[in-house]
Design a protein around this motif. Structure first.
Motif, PDB file in Angstrom:
ATOM      1  N   ASN A 258       0.838  -1.205   0.000  1.00  0.00           N
ATOM      2  CA  ASN A 258       0.000   0.000   0.000  1.00  0.00           C
ATOM      3  C   ASN A 258       0.874   1.257   0.000  1.00  0.00           C
ATOM      4  OD1 ASN A 258       0.865   0.522   2.609  1.00  0.00           O
ATOM      5  ND2 ASN A 258      -0.900  -0.474   3.552  1.00  0.00           N
ATOM      6  N   ASP A 259       0.213   2.393  -0.086  1.00  0.00           N
ATOM      7  CA  ASP A 259       0.924   3.665  -0.236  1.00  0.00           C
ATOM      8  C   ASP A 259       1.911   3.907   0.896  1.00  0.00           C
ATOM      9  OD1 ASP A 259       0.808   6.459  -1.706  1.00  0.00           O
ATOM     10  OD2 ASP A 259       0.847   6.864   0.449  1.00  0.00           O
ATOM     11  N   SER A 260       1.487   3.553   2.105  1.00  0.00           N
ATOM     12  CA  SER A 260       2.341   3.798   3.257  1.00  0.00           C
ATOM     13  C   SER A 260       3.587   2.923   3.208  1.00  0.00           C
ATOM     14  CB  SER A 260       1.530   3.537   4.529  1.00  0.00           C
ATOM     15  OG  SER A 260       2.380   3.404   5.624  1.00  0.00           O
ATOM     16  N   GLU A 261       3.407   1.648   2.814  1.00  0.00           N
ATOM     17  CA  GLU A 261       4.556   0.747   2.725  1.00  0.00           C
ATOM     18  C   GLU A 261       5.508   1.184   1.614  1.00  0.00           C
ATOM     19  OE1 GLU A 261       2.455  -3.407   4.192  1.00  0.00           O
ATOM     20  OE2 GLU A 261       1.984  -2.594   2.227  1.00  0.00           O
TER      21      GLU A 261
END
Lengths: 230, 394
Positions: free
Chosen positions: A81-84
């Motif tokens: 995901n974006d955070s990862e």
């Protein structure tokens, strides 16, 4: 010459990227394979619009492939995901842009420190690490200067220091000398070579300048969304 | 991280001084007016309470209530002698003056008016803290004398209408009365208006005019340590016992009046603060506008930070810190300005200035909340930008 042994830092398998513009499908990458091992200096040559930047965006985790697989240090990137992805960019990727992209209100030292803020390093740690990196690009006496007070070559050196401050797996360079005159450009390239040989830094650089591409240990050419020997 | 954010926010705000100043002004006006309203409201309330408590909170008023039972028992209505008993037996009562009120024509030479004539006991002056402008008040020896004491307002009215000074005689309902004294203007209090506008005569004299022998109301002065509610209950039960049936009394204490005033003042303050908060909303919209412009201008910076590994949340935090810093700065200046306005207004009126730390904290909290609320949308917008597009922005 691609080295046959050594750790694989990144690997692309049949990566495609298709943009849809006003309902029309526009394939930009059409099945790219690429393996970069530790210490490779890969230069990718190609005319503008051939998909070099898209490839670099995918390598830099700013864009996702439409199909195909991307392994960063043998870890598949698909499905993160974006955070990862942000964390991976922060820890594994170093960017150097054509237009330097320093933050104008921050001093050289603060610009170099910036990526470390996003991984929660202490102020002391940040300062120490950024000072080291500025020193390694030969700008230890310019830490307090704002980007506007530095020459183009100096700005790009600061940008390189910033890209390397987080000790990345790979340095991605997008026409790093495009905005510099040839003499200064050569100095920047020498810096790249120096980091490549002395620290076994893996570099992927895109350029449309054949002379610059020659500096790389591996030269690849890109045409119509496909990667091949230059 | 927060320290870095705050430092960079300060620089970014300083970099666009004009815009920052304009956004600040909105918040300053908003918070300043809310603060000034709250401060002034508190000052006015305190002033009103101070004046009222000066006039004596130990006086209560007792009136027979209007109920069918009371109407039916009118012949047995409260009489002066009931109150004489009350002052003897009620532990909380210091002194009592029953009143019989009649209405009629008062004349002095060419001057005349229709008004209230009160029959009172001599204790009335002491209970209501009345002072004489001239002459003397009624004494126990004047019970059967045709003597009158004029309220300050009445006296002025008669003189204005051409009564000749020294005013020595008036007629009430055609009967001559000697004017033995004129009251000084009554101090602000719950009886002041009534006393200023009344002609006072002895209770016995008033009873001769009145159709009813009953007492229209009584003012009671309590001992300083008496509790108002307990005193009220004691008075009601004693009077009921004297009469032999349960009485329905209206007992008014100035303390109730004070509470009523406080309540009204609070409402008034709220209303003013509500008006102030509208300008606060305008200020908040100003902040939002400025932050939106700032986000648009700094797309590239956002792209760079994201490429270097900033999380969306980091970007949100960065912009929120900036908008909250802006609104808090406006809040601090606004609180200072608002407090100054209320202090200046208070001293111009000769009122006791009041510090309202609660309201100040409230205003600072509200200003932070404004920054948070109006900064959130621009911050979300910044964090939601496409990194590649943002990197390419000018």
């Amino acid at each position: 010459m691609l080295s046959e042994d050594g750790t694989v830092m990144l690997r692309l398998q049949g990566v495609t990227r298709t943009f849809t513009l006003a309902g029309v499908e526009l394939p930009v990458l059409r099945g790219v394979d690429l393996t970069a091992r530790e210490g490779d200096f890969i230069s990718i040559l190609g005319p503008s619009g051939c998909g070099k930047s898209t490839l670099l965006n995918i390598l830099g985790l700013l864009d996702r492939p439409s199909s195909g697989r991307y392994f960063l240090e043998e870890r598949e990137v698909e499905g993160l995901n974006d955070s990862e992805l942000s964390s991976l960019r922060n820890q594994k990727i170093g960017f150097v842009f054509q237009s330097f992209n320093l933050l104008p209100r921050l001093s050289a030292l603060e610009n170099v420190e910036m990526p470390l803020i996003y991984r929660g390093s202490s102020a002391h740690e940040r300062r120490q690490r950024a000072t080291e990196l500025l020193e390694s690009v030969g700008l230890s006496d310019r830490g307090g200067h704002l980007p506007a007070q530095l020459s183009g070559g100096q700005q790009q050196r600061v940008a390189i220091a910033r890209a390397l401050v987080s000790d990345p797996v790979v340095l991605l360079a997008d026409e790093p000398t495009g905005a510099l005159d040839s003499k200064v450009g050569r100095q920047i390239m020498e810096l790249f070579s120096q980091f490549n040989t002395e620290r076994k830094l893996t570099i992927v650089m895109i350029t449309h300048d054949l002379d610059l591409a020659r500096l790389g240990s591996v030269r690849l050419g890109m045409r119509d969304g496909l990667l091949g020997e230059a | 991280m927060l320290a870095v954010n705050a430092r960079e926010a300060l620089r970014s705000l300083a970099a666009s001084k004009q815009r920052t100043l304009l956004a600040l002004i909105g918040v300053i006006i908003g918070i300043g007016s809310v603060m000034a309203m709250l401060g002034l409201g508190e000052t006015v309330k305190n002033e009103a309470l101070r004046q009222f408590s000066q006039m004596g909170t130990d006086v209560i008023t007792v009136r027979p209530g209007f109920s069918p039972e009371n109407e039916a028992r009118r012949p047995q209505a409260l009489l002066p002698k009931d109150f004489a008993l009350l002052s003897r037996y009620a532990l909380s009562v210091r002194s009592v003056s029953p009143e019989v009120e009649i209405f009629g024509k008062v004349r002095a030479g060419p001057a005349k008016f229709e008004g209230s004539i009160k029959g009172v006991w001599p204790a009335f002056a002491e209970i209501n803290r009345l002072h004489m402008a001239r002459g003397r008040f009624l004494t126990p020896y004047d019970r059967d004398s045709s003597f009158a004491v004029l309220g300050h307002g009445v006296f002025n009215k008669l003189i204005q209408q051409g009564a000749r000074e020294p005013l020595q005689e008036i007629t009430i309902r055609g009967r001559p009365f000697s004017v033995i004294g004129v009251l000084a203007p009554a101090e602000l209090g719950h009886n002041s208006q009534m006393v200023d506008d009344a002609v006072l005569i002895s209770l016995d004299m008033a009873q001769r005019y009145a159709q009813q022998p009953g007492v229209s109301q009584a003012t009671v002065r309590l001992w300083p340590d008496a509790d108002h509610n307990q005193a009220g209950a004691e008075i009601e039960s004693l009077l009921s016992r004297f009469k032999g049936f349960p009485l329905n009394l209206n007992i008014n204490s100035p303390r109730q009046l004070l509470e009523q005033i406080s309540r009204q003042m609070r409402l008034y303050t709220m209303l003013l603060a509500a008006v102030g908060s509208i300008s606060l909303i305008v200020g908040g919209v100003g902040i939002m506008n400025m932050m939106l412009v700032s986000v648009t201008e700094r797309r590239r910076e956002i792209g760079i930070r994201r490429a270097m590994g900033a999380q969306r949340q980091d970007i949100v935090t960065q912009f929120l810190v900036e908008s909250m810093l802006l609104s808090l700065t406006g809040g601090i200046i606004g609180v200072g300005l608002g407090e100054a306005v209320s202090l200046i207004a208070a001293s111009a009126q000769g009122w006791q200035p009041v510090w309202v730390p609660g309201a100040m904290l409230l205003c600072l909290g509200v200003s932070l909340a404004v920054g948070l609320f109006f900064g959130y949308y621009p911050a979300r917008k910044a964090a939601g930008l496409d990194v590649i597009v943002a990197l390419r922005a000018d």
